[in-house]
Design an enzyme around this catalytic site. Structure first.
Site, PDB file in Angstrom:
ATOM      1  N   ARG A  89      -9.618  12.004  15.313  1.00  0.00           N
ATOM      2  CA  ARG A  89      -8.188  12.398  14.847  1.00  0.00           C
ATOM      3  C   ARG A  89      -7.639  13.601  15.119  1.00  0.00           C
ATOM      4  O   ARG A  89      -6.446  13.803  14.771  1.00  0.00           O
ATOM      5  CB  ARG A  89      -8.136  12.235  13.228  1.00  0.00           C
ATOM      6  CG  ARG A  89      -8.415  10.446  12.973  1.00  0.00           C
ATOM      7  CD  ARG A  89      -7.729  10.336  11.503  1.00  0.00           C
ATOM      8  NE  ARG A  89      -7.937  11.270  10.524  1.00  0.00           N
ATOM      9  CZ  ARG A  89      -7.456  10.611   9.223  1.00  0.00           C
ATOM     10  NH1 ARG A  89      -7.222   9.302   8.864  1.00  0.00           N
ATOM     11  NH2 ARG A  89      -7.468  11.727   8.259  1.00  0.00           N
ATOM     12  N   ARG A 156       5.435  -0.654   0.730  1.00  0.00           N
ATOM     13  CA  ARG A 156       5.095   0.424   0.497  1.00  0.00           C
ATOM     14  C   ARG A 156       6.345   1.471   0.412  1.00  0.00           C
ATOM     15  O   ARG A 156       7.216   1.121   1.503  1.00  0.00           O
ATOM     16  CB  ARG A 156       4.139   1.115   1.714  1.00  0.00           C
ATOM     17  CG  ARG A 156       3.200   2.142   1.125  1.00  0.00           C
ATOM     18  CD  ARG A 156       2.374   2.445   2.304  1.00  0.00           C
ATOM     19  NE  ARG A 156       1.057   1.827   2.276  1.00  0.00           N
ATOM     20  CZ  ARG A 156       0.245   1.658   3.380  1.00  0.00           C
ATOM     21  NH1 ARG A 156       0.621   2.449   4.667  1.00  0.00           N
ATOM     22  NH2 ARG A 156      -0.746   1.041   3.545  1.00  0.00           N
TER      23      ARG A 156
END
Ligand SMILES: [Zn+2]
Length: 228
Positions: A89, A156
């Site tokens: 990442r 969300r």
């Protein structure tokens, strides 16, 4: 032995494509997102940690991601190779990864931000256990209800266009150096991820030179010769 990395923005189908490739070529699939989901589902200690982070709409920290990947690769059960998504990442992880393993290719699933928006805004989250769903490609069996615990599925709070734009910026900022590093080593095979999963998979195999194809070396955007 084949060792691949799948990269792409959230919602580009990394885990789906990785699974298809793994099935066909006997690769061990390491999908960092799926590993987290497994922990959530099985109520492990890591699962509880991940659930809190996901419920807050935050990204799981690099340390935890790194630990999970390392633990998985240390099992050495990947006789024919592996395919990994959700990692590396950032540049530090990518460098570590390159030092430890000979990577055969990095599949980059290219998806315009507009399509990411469409997919991400279809996401739902279980209000009880935190499992992720997607109304386009990962629908719950019963509408509005979690498959695992029956809890109510909600949107969300931070799955708004503005918050998503911020997350995309953050994602590109973090992963562009990773892509750049991989591109410099001519590892990156870009594939248009807007098509249906079968077409994307066929394109991937063609690019990687599988199924009797010759590998097609990529001509990526010009980001060469930039000094560190
Ligand atoms: Zn649930």
């Amino acid at each position: 032995m084949r060792k691949y990395v799948v990269m792409g923005v959230p919602g580009s189908g990394k885990s789906t494509q990785g699974a298809m490739l793994a099935r066909e070529y006997d690769l061990v699939q390491i999908s960092v997102g799926d590993v987290f989901r497994w922990h959530v589902k099985n109520h492990t200690k890591i699962g509880a940690q991940v659930r809190r982070i996901m419920a807050a709409g935050e990204l799981v920290g690099d340390d935890l991601v790194e630990r999970i990947v390392r633990d998985r690769l240390d099992q050495h059960d990947w006789n024919y190779g592996f395919i990994i998504d959700g990692f590396p990442r950032n540049r530090r992880q990518a460098e570590f990864f390159l030092e430890s393993y000979d990577i055969d290719g990095v599949i980059y699933l290219d998806l315009p931000d507009s399509e990411v928006r469409r997919r991400v805004l279809a996401r739902r989250l279980c209000s009880v256990c935190g499992m992720d769903y997607n109304l386009i490609e990962d629908r719950p069996k019963r509408a509005g209800r979690c498959d695992v615990c029956g809890g109510e599925l909600v949107t969300r709070e931070d799955d708004t266009p503005d918050a998503l734009a911020a997350r995309l910026r953050d994602y590109h900022e973090k992963t562009n150096p990773v892509l750049e590093l991989f591109r410099r080593k001519e590892f990156v095979f870009g594939v248009d991820a807007q098509h249906d999963p079968e077409t994307v998979q066929r394109d991937i195999r063609e690019r990687l030179g599988l199924d009797g194809h010759h590998p097609v070396r990529p001509l990526e955007e010009d980001d060469s010769a930039r000094p560190d």
